[in-house]
Design a protein around this motif. Structure first.
Motif, PDB file in Angstrom:
ATOM      1  N   ALA A  33       0.837  -1.200   0.000  1.00 34.07           N
ATOM      2  CA  ALA A  33       0.000   0.000   0.000  1.00 34.07           C
ATOM      3  C   ALA A  33       0.872   1.252   0.000  1.00 34.07           C
ATOM      4  O   ALA A  33       1.844   1.347   0.747  1.00 34.07           O
ATOM      5  N   LEU A  35       1.821   5.225   0.613  1.00 32.94           N
ATOM      6  CA  LEU A  35       1.550   6.170   1.689  1.00 32.94           C
ATOM      7  C   LEU A  35       2.341   7.436   1.417  1.00 32.94           C
ATOM      8  O   LEU A  35       3.559   7.394   1.208  1.00 32.94           O
ATOM      9  N   TRP A  69       6.127   1.698   3.063  1.00 29.96           N
ATOM     10  CA  TRP A  69       5.130   2.154   4.035  1.00 29.96           C
ATOM     11  C   TRP A  69       5.796   2.463   5.369  1.00 29.96           C
ATOM     12  O   TRP A  69       5.535   3.502   5.980  1.00 29.96           O
ATOM     13  N   THR A 128      -9.936   6.094  10.081  1.00 28.91           N
ATOM     14  CA  THR A 128      -8.991   5.242  10.803  1.00 28.91           C
ATOM     15  C   THR A 128      -9.734   4.075  11.457  1.00 28.91           C
ATOM     16  O   THR A 128     -10.827   4.248  12.005  1.00 28.91           O
ATOM     17  N   GLY A 163      -4.034  -5.094   5.989  1.00 22.76           N
ATOM     18  CA  GLY A 163      -4.606  -3.916   5.346  1.00 22.76           C
ATOM     19  C   GLY A 163      -5.664  -3.198   6.156  1.00 22.76           C
ATOM     20  O   GLY A 163      -6.196  -2.175   5.714  1.00 22.76           O
ATOM     21  N   ALA A 166      -4.478   1.274   7.370  1.00 21.40           N
ATOM     22  CA  ALA A 166      -3.885   1.847   6.163  1.00 21.40           C
ATOM     23  C   ALA A 166      -2.807   2.866   6.498  1.00 21.40           C
ATOM     24  O   ALA A 166      -1.842   3.031   5.761  1.00 21.40           O
ATOM     25  N   SER A 167      -2.974   3.568   7.606  1.00 26.29           N
ATOM     26  CA  SER A 167      -1.987   4.561   8.018  1.00 26.29           C
ATOM     27  C   SER A 167      -1.943   4.680   9.537  1.00 26.29           C
ATOM     28  O   SER A 167      -0.966   4.339  10.167  1.00 26.29           O
TER      29      SER A 167
END
Length: 353
Positions: A33, A35, A69, A128, A163, A166-167
């Motif tokens: 993914a 970022l 990431w 989130t 996953g 994601a952040s």
């Protein structure tokens, strides 16, 4: 009336992702993914990234397993300072070897997951994922501090690799129904906060701890000095009258558990709604102030830590032969720091005044 509780633990576990991650997720490098950086410049990030990918020292520590990431996370954690990001990453790579990071994905934490004490449940309004820690379902044990911290690390890593994260993530620390037997001591908080802020930079969007009581504020003042200010700013301690509104401000009702006044069915409750706390009472564990402080002191007597002076912390004081409550604003301010050996002494001296 039909029970809303899970018929068996295994039935509740049916909705939990498998303990063992697929083989292709064992290495972080497969997490693809993208970022974007939040701090610094793209040129500085590319220079940092190039250094990480070619530096013999980092390569020897296993940096080839890191996805971009993670590089973005450390670059942002260093606020765009490539040299600082390098040093932070080097420290984490050394830690991962000692911590046996690569074995996390294949370790069996089934017993911990079956308790339903730590799990992801839907998403906050900002996107989130929400990670919930139900303290009442946890049995505190000083001998298992590192195991408990490792379970939390495992859960976060699994969320990153599959996953879900994601952040960043939103962490809810749910104290409803908890007692002293559920609450870990200072050694646990020091270990956990050290791991999270050092080796998981820029992972926490917010932490909401609820409902508060006087002992929680005491512990918070002990732990707070060990935290980076960027972490402290993300922590909200919310009282029993305000926590549902705070949660509803952060999480849409359709995604918020019924337990907190939302409409979402939490698989660990199967729709059971928590009892509402009386408006004029604060949820507490029923213990005396002296007993709770003594127990916390006893639990951490072997741990060399700093603690706050409890001067003026007493929730009650005598005046004209009567007992009246002292306003929280005058008792919960941050005081001077002292060794844990004087923790109880300060408290009981304040009680005698």
């Amino acid at each position: 009336m039909a029970s809303t509780e899970p018929e068996t633990q295994l039935e509740a576990q049916a909705s939990v992702p498998p303990v063992t991650a697929p083989a292709e997720l064992l290495a972080d490098a497969t997490f693809s993914a993208s970022l974007a950086i939040s701090f610094g410049t793209q040129d500085n990030y590319e220079a940092f990234r190039s250094r990480v990918r070619t530096d013999d020292k980092l390569i020897s520590l296993g940096s080839a397993k890191l996805s971009d990431w993670w590089l973005v996370k450390f670059f942002d954690g260093a606020r765009g300072n490539g040299e600082l990001a390098y040093k932070m990453l080097e420290k984490t790579m050394q830690w991962r070897i000692e911590y046996k990071w690569d074995s996390l994905a294949t370790e069996d934490f089934t017993a911990d997951e079956l308790t339903g004490k730590l799990y992801y449940h839907n998403f906050a309004k900002d996107g989130t994922p929400v990670l919930i820690w139900r303290i009442a379902r946890h049995k505190a044990d000083p001998k298992l501090v590192e195991h408990t911290v490792r379970f939390i690390v495992y859960t976060m890593v699994k969320g990153i690799r599959d996953g879900t994260v994601a952040s960043r993530l939103t962490l809810l620390v749910d104290r409803l129904g908890s007692t002293n037997d559920n609450v870990e001591g200072i050694a646990f908080f020091r270990s956990l906060t050290s791991v999270l802020q050092t080796h998981f930079p820029e992972m926490l969007q917010r932490i909401i701890i609820f409902p508060t009581n006087w002992l929680l504020w005491t512990v918070w003042k002990v732990v707070k000095p060990f935290l980076d200010m960027t972490v402290v700013e993300k922590v909200s301690l919310v009282g029993p009258k305000e926590y549902k509104q705070t949660l509803q401000d952060a999480i849409a009702l359709e995604f918020l558990s019924q337990r907190y006044g939302g409409n979402s069915i939490d698989w660990t409750d199967k729709g059971a709604v928590a009892a509402t706390l009386p408006d004029d009472e604060e949820e507490d564990d029923g213990s005396t102030e002296e007993g709770a402080v003594a127990k916390m002191h006893e639990r951490d007597s072997a741990v060399s830590v700093s603690a706050v002076s409890l001067q003026g912390l007493s929730l009650q004081e005598k005046k004209d032969g009567e007992i009246k409550k002292v306003p929280k604003s005058s008792t919960w301010g941050v005081g001077g720091f002292r060794k844990m050996s004087s923790f109880k002494k300060d408290f009981f001296q304040s009680k005698e005044k």
